[in-house]
Design an enzyme around this catalytic site. Structure first.
Site, PDB file in Angstrom:
ATOM      1  N   SER A 123      -1.765  -1.997   7.880  1.00  0.00           N
ATOM      2  CA  SER A 123      -2.237  -1.421   6.630  1.00  0.00           C
ATOM      3  C   SER A 123      -3.757  -1.237   6.670  1.00  0.00           C
ATOM      4  O   SER A 123      -4.499  -2.158   7.000  1.00  0.00           O
ATOM      5  CB  SER A 123      -1.861  -2.352   5.469  1.00  0.00           C
ATOM      6  OG  SER A 123      -2.245  -1.793   4.242  1.00  0.00           O
ATOM      7  N   GLY A 124      -4.200  -0.033   6.356  1.00  0.00           N
ATOM      8  CA  GLY A 124      -5.632   0.271   6.366  1.00  0.00           C
ATOM      9  C   GLY A 124      -6.123   0.874   7.660  1.00  0.00           C
ATOM     10  O   GLY A 124      -7.315   1.173   7.806  1.00  0.00           O
ATOM     11  N   THR A 128      -1.457   6.938   7.020  1.00  0.00           N
ATOM     12  CA  THR A 128      -1.138   7.966   6.023  1.00  0.00           C
ATOM     13  C   THR A 128      -2.083   9.153   6.141  1.00  0.00           C
ATOM     14  O   THR A 128      -1.663  10.314   6.030  1.00  0.00           O
ATOM     15  CB  THR A 128      -1.200   7.369   4.608  1.00  0.00           C
ATOM     16  OG1 THR A 128      -0.269   6.280   4.530  1.00  0.00           O
ATOM     17  CG2 THR A 128      -0.842   8.404   3.565  1.00  0.00           C
ATOM     18  N   ASN A 173      -5.937  -2.659   2.032  1.00  0.00           N
ATOM     19  CA  ASN A 173      -5.978  -1.200   1.972  1.00  0.00           C
ATOM     20  C   ASN A 173      -5.820  -0.757   0.529  1.00  0.00           C
ATOM     21  O   ASN A 173      -4.915  -1.206  -0.163  1.00  0.00           O
ATOM     22  CB  ASN A 173      -4.829  -0.632   2.840  1.00  0.00           C
ATOM     23  CG  ASN A 173      -4.827   0.881   2.890  1.00  0.00           C
ATOM     24  OD1 ASN A 173      -5.722   1.533   2.360  1.00  0.00           O
ATOM     25  ND2 ASN A 173      -3.813   1.435   3.522  1.00  0.00           N
ATOM     26  N   SER A 176      -2.246   1.618   0.345  1.00  0.00           N
ATOM     27  CA  SER A 176      -1.273   1.127   1.319  1.00  0.00           C
ATOM     28  C   SER A 176       0.119   1.663   0.998  1.00  0.00           C
ATOM     29  O   SER A 176       0.597   1.561  -0.137  1.00  0.00           O
ATOM     30  CB  SER A 176      -1.244  -0.405   1.297  1.00  0.00           C
ATOM     31  OG  SER A 176      -0.253  -0.891   2.158  1.00  0.00           O
ATOM     32  N   SER A 177       0.781   2.259   1.997  1.00  0.00           N
ATOM     33  CA  SER A 177       2.165   2.718   1.821  1.00  0.00           C
ATOM     34  C   SER A 177       3.068   1.494   1.783  1.00  0.00           C
ATOM     35  O   SER A 177       3.117   0.733   2.733  1.00  0.00           O
ATOM     36  CB  SER A 177       2.583   3.624   2.984  1.00  0.00           C
ATOM     37  OG  SER A 177       1.797   4.784   3.021  1.00  0.00           O
ATOM     38  N   GLY A 400       2.930  -0.935   9.671  1.00  0.00           N
ATOM     39  CA  GLY A 400       2.603  -1.635  10.906  1.00  0.00           C
ATOM     40  C   GLY A 400       3.003  -3.097  10.834  1.00  0.00           C
ATOM     41  O   GLY A 400       3.409  -3.608   9.788  1.00  0.00           O
ATOM     42  N   GLU A 402       2.912  -6.811  10.197  1.00  0.00           N
ATOM     43  CA  GLU A 402       2.172  -7.510   9.138  1.00  0.00           C
ATOM     44  C   GLU A 402       2.187  -9.016   9.359  1.00  0.00           C
ATOM     45  O   GLU A 402       3.263  -9.614   9.529  1.00  0.00           O
ATOM     46  CB  GLU A 402       2.760  -7.180   7.755  1.00  0.00           C
ATOM     47  CG  GLU A 402       2.431  -5.775   7.295  1.00  0.00           C
ATOM     48  CD  GLU A 402       2.697  -5.562   5.813  1.00  0.00           C
ATOM     49  OE1 GLU A 402       2.334  -4.487   5.313  1.00  0.00           O
ATOM     50  OE2 GLU A 402       3.255  -6.459   5.149  1.00  0.00           O
TER      51      GLU A 402
END
Length: 1001
Positions: A123-124, A128, A173, A176-177, A400, A402
């Site tokens: 994330s980050g 995206t 993030n 974040s998705s 990704g 985590e």
């Protein structure tokens, strides 16, 4: 000079193509495969750092792209950059996202197969954004039409909608998705995007009801409150302040300076209109979003019996209105549970804790299913109904790996997904490498790598895997708990090398694991999961009576999401983990059927600071992204491989036998070249189409030699260029003199340039009178060429004229001679071809054909004849033969005019269709013939050509005289009026009225 410029341009692509080789000391290498120490993690990080500090955020590992988030705007995503990478060989330009996108697109178009681009990272890291930029690249560079532009807009604008409902601010993030997304972009046979389809995975529903400190709920809640119109909020029963809603304040950061919720709301609203959402859809959708906020504000109290009750009914009234459900039934469903007792269903009151659980379960279920509905709605908008075969490029933007301070059920599923994708990447990369070696006839050398199938099996294996054990605990009768689940894990997989709990750990490890934790040794490293909440999140059950309420909702979206058929089914729904496992298996099948491309995104630091490179953080990501393993597999013993043609084109100047031109096969040229350079047998292998170089140092030595050779060649080239320029200037000074040594090359150059330019400006047809203006020294030659060109065009045109077309042109030429500039309607008649006849012989009464004594009918058409007594209109036929014209009524010939006796033909300058055939004064003729014909230009032309009397046609203005009978004459007056009319006026004159002509007649 021109040759010099061409030579520089030709080599420019080669210079860019291998740009990282000549700048390797300053900015590292642009392909990690070229690292000498390709097994050294320190060398890998050092190369990544060098490039990042120079704002070179992209680096290849073969065809895999490593992307490091710069946390600042870089001028590398412009339309100019897009056009630069469009249609260019993959390695001809520096590494870029666009190169990956363009390569997938070009191979798809040329080989007509399907591709996917897998974008992964934590994330980050920029996943995206990478997905968006690839979509934008296709939107700008692919062929388009006005109709396809709608598809492109919908593809692009589906992103802000999905981000609003599926993304949230997390600690790592701001955007974040919180779901996985796979999008297929569909292309037609021309390579134009014509549709798309989206699959979503594991939306993080738990975020709806709970957020960690420093995190927010999904963006849409804050966007609606901040940007929603006043009337909309009033209708939804909402206040503009997010602090008023319990589901939005748990993270204590409802306002974030880096997020402009108001502006994002406008983008989402625009996207809804483009994606084809109706006002009713939006009314129901926003009603659901508001209902979730109202649900979060429902508070339960305990009555005297310990049962949950709702004292303040304000929130539940709004939910009842927005979801279209009965108020009292909803209130009862939130405080009671339907259970089976003595073969019938009864309502059992809930305590406060269970009531809060039921409330949150409703909020999560409504939001989760609405998100699925939203994806399906977007898919309907993107769907292409054309049944013709299409190719696709899939974009997989997946969460990704985590590793958080506390890792729960969501992290378990996410990391399992990454295990599967890592397995896919290694397998497909190995497969691709082996296939290339096999195709090139080079012996494959086995590559040691970590096969993470053992971990995937630990998670997903039937009856033995963690998911199966979790499902068993969720489904078994009795009071299953998170701790009983943990005990079952210890019992069934406790001896697995990649699994450990506090109970199973050694003395040293035990200190770092809590009693409710279990630890998995993933390919990316150890992750400790807290088992608390696993059963609840995996079950995700909704009490039956709550489901009944939602199934009977008047909100169209809720009704679509909760089907009555669910109530009839006694089969327990699949658990969340099993659903995710099955969807992941389906995704892997989809990906295995396509050609892969990979983008690995890296976050350089935790604080989103530009230029900061955190070695420890990046080393961790390099490990769990499997980059070192991918590099080892991709290197496969050889650092560099190039097609013979490309290698020879770049380095041919290093060998006298191949410079400046090699006329044999490229493979033989390369073999001659490397023998001259001095390659040793262990340094290279020659495949069927490529050269494989084992060591980077071999390639770098070749590149250094090329650089030295290039500088020497440049000196010679500039010397030659100076001589050419001097000669050019001297020729210009003497250009007007007769040919001589001083000006001959200049004159020849001028001639060549003019002729080459003329080649692209030659007239294409006989009507084109343009001609390129020549320089003064070529005026005579230009005039000769122009005459030759015109003669050639005329000859070409004449040869292309068919006999039928020739007849038409002859007739039109006669029409032009008679009517051009004289009669209304002529201009409009030019492009209308003349018919051979308006009536076939079969349309004419046989008796008439007998009466004309077997003469062949050349032309026949319906006409209106005006008689001499009162000028009454009579419908007749005009029949033209080779020698005479006949006015026919049914089976009778009313009048015959021999062409030899025809004195003249008159018509007006107006568009009235009147024509007068003047005949001699004798007993055979009863007077001039007055006719009106719809096809007057055609009829008069045919008559004149058959009678050979084109010169006898008169186009009159105002009036004309005609003979009525023996010794009698009449006058015909032509005028303009509101309606067309032919009549006998009071003064006895025949008056022809025509409507005013349109502009341009």
């Amino acid at each position: 000079y021109k040759q010099l410029k061409w030579s520089v341009q030709r080599n420019n692509t080669d210079i860019i193509m291998e740009g990282a080789l000549i700048a390797r000391d300053r900015v590292g290498v642009q392909d990690f495969v070229l690292l000498d120490s390709h097994t050294s993690e320190a060398a890998f990080l050092n190369n990544l750092r060098k490039r990042y500090q120079e704002n070179l955020i992209y680096t290849y590992i073969g065809t895999l792209l490593v992307s490091v988030n710069p946390y600042k705007e870089l001028d590398i995503y412009t339309v100019t950059q897009m056009q630069l990478y469009r249609g260019v060989n993959f390695f001809e330009l520096p590494p870029h996202l666009y190169a990956i996108a363009d390569n997938a697109y070009r191979v798809m178009c040329s080989e007509y197969n399907n591709h996917f681009i897998l974008i992964s990272g934590e994330s980050g890291a920029g996943k995206t954004e990478a997905s968006k930029k690839i979509l934008q690249y296709y939107a700008v560079t692919c062929p388009t039409t006005e109709q396809l532009q709608v598809v492109r807009d919908r593809l692009l604008l589906s992103n802000p909608v999905l981000e609003a409902f599926g993304n949230a601010k997390t600690l790592r993030n701001d955007n974040s998705s919180r779901f996985g997304k796979y999008m297929d972009i569909q292309f037609d046979f021309k390579g134009a995007p014509v549709g798309g389809h989206i699959l979503s995975y594991l939306i993080e529903k738990s975020r709806v009801v709970h957020q960690n400190h420093g995190e927010r709920n999904f963006h849409i809640f804050y966007q609606l409150l901040e940007g929603g119109e006043k009337d909309l909020l009033c209708w939804l029963g909402l206040e503009r302040n997010p602090q008023k809603y319990a589901y939005l304040v748990q993270g204590r950061c409802a306002k974030v300076f880096s997020i402009n919720d108001k502006n994002d709301w406008k983008i989402v609203r625009k996207a809804f209109s483009i994606i084809d959402f109706t006002e009713k859809d939006l009314e129901h959708l926003f009603g659901i979003v508001a209902s979730v906020l109202h649900l979060g504000n429902i508070q339960f109290e305990e009555d005297s019996n310990g049962h949950a009750i709702i004292r303040n009914g304000t929130q539940i009234k709004w939910i009842s209105k927005l979801l279209g459900v009965h108020l009292s039934i909803l209130q009862e469903a939130l405080t009671h549970r339907k259970i089976e007792a003595r073969s019938e269903e009864v309502l059992s009151p809930l305590n406060v804790d269970l009531a809060f659980y039921a409330r949150d379960a409703v909020a999560k279920a409504i939001y989760g299913r609405t998100f699925t509905w939203l994806v399906n709605k977007i898919n309907g908008s993107l769907a292409n109904k054309d049944s013709t075969r299409k190719t696709v490029i899939g974009l997989l933007d997946i969460y990704g790996f985590e590793v958080l301070d506390t890792n729960s059920f969501e992290q378990f599923c996410i990391n399992y997904c990454n295990e599967k994708l890592q397995q896919l990447l290694i397998e497909m990369t190995l497969k691709a490498e082996q296939e290339e070696y096999e195709m090139e006839g080079i012996e494959w050398e086995p590559i040691p790598y970590f096969n993470n199938k053992i971990i995937c099996d630990l998670v997903e294996q039937k009856h033995k895997g963690i998911i199966s054990i979790l499902d068993e605990e969720c489904l078994r009768p009795g009071e299953a708990t998170d701790l009983s689940f943990l005990e079952k894990l210890e019992e069934k997989v406790g001896d697995h090398a990649h699994f450990v709990t506090r109970k199973l750990a050694d003395q040293k490890t035990r200190k770092s694991i809590d009693w409710v934790d279990f630890r998995l040794l993933h390919y990316a490293g150890e992750v400790t999961y807290c088992a608390v909440g696993f059963l609840e999140k995996n079950n995700d059950l909704l009490y039956r009576n709550l489901k009944e309420v939602l199934c009977n909702s008047k909100n169209g979206i809720v009704r679509d999401c909760f089907l009555l058929s669910e109530l009839d089914s006694r089969r327990r729904p699949e658990t969340v983990a099993t659903q995710f496992k099955n969807s992941l298996m389906s995704l892997i099948e989809i990906l295995m059927s396509k050609e892969p491309s990979y983008i690995r995104c890296i976050k350089p630091n935790e604080n989103k600071e530009p230029g900061k490179f955190d070695d420890c953080l990046i080393r961790h990501q390099v490990k769990y992204l499997g980059l070192m393993e991918h590099l080892r597999v991709r290197r496969a013993g050889f650092a560099y491989r190039r097609k013979y043609e490309h290698f020879l084109r770049r380095y041919k100047s290093l060998c006298p036998a191949t410079w400046p031109h090699w006329h044999g096969p490229a493979a033989e040229g390369v073999e001659r070249l490397i023998k001259h350079i001095g390659y040793k047998p262990e340094e290279y292998k020659l495949g069927r189409t490529k050269i494989f170089i084992r060591f980077p140092k071999t390639l770098f030595a070749t590149e250094d030699a090329f650089e030295i050779r290039k500088h020497l060649m440049a000196q010679d080239l500039w010397t030659w260029a100076v001589q050419i320029i001097r000669k050019f200037i001297q020729g210009f000074i003497n250009r007007k003199k007769p040919l001589c040594p001083e000006n001959v090359e200049f004159v020849r150059l001028v001639q060549y340039k003019y002729l080459m330019k003329l080649r692209d400006h030659i007239p294409r047809n006989v009507l084109d009178k343009s001609w390129l203006q020549p320089p003064s020294i070529l005026e005579e030659i230009s005039e000769m060429l122009q005459k030759m060109c015109i003669r050639n065009l005329v000859r070409k045109y004449c040869r292309g004229v068919t006999p039928e077309r020739k007849v038409q042109l002859q007739q039109k030429a006669v029409t032009s001679a008679i009517f051009r500039g004289k009669k209304e309607g002529y201009q409009q008649s030019i492009n209308l071809p003349f018919a051979d006849t308006r009536l076939k012989e079969t349309d004419i009464n046989p008796k008439v054909l007998q009466l004309i004594q077997g003469e062949k009918v050349k032309y026949a058409t319906p006409v209106v004849k005006y008689d001499r007594n009162g000028f009454k209109a009579r419908e007749r036929l005009l029949v033209l033969t080779q020698s005479s014209a006949y006015v026919v009524e049914m089976a009778k010939i009313k009048q015959k005019i021999d062409y030899a006796t025809l004195k003249g033909i008159s018509t007006s300058n107006l568009g009235d269709g009147i024509v007068v055939m003047h005949v001699p004064e004798d007993n055979k003729q009863k007077g001039d013939v007055i006719l009106q014909c719809e096809h007057i230009f055609e009829m008069v032309t045919k008559l004149c050509m058959l009678a050979n009397k084109q010169n006898l046609v008169k186009v009159v203005k105002g009036s004309l005289r005609f003979r009525i009978g023996s010794g009698k004459e009449g006058t015909m007056v032509f005028t303009v009026g509101p309606e067309p009319h032919v009549f006998k006026a009071k003064d006895g004159q025949l008056t022809v009225v025509r409507k005013p002509s349109a502009a341009g007649d």
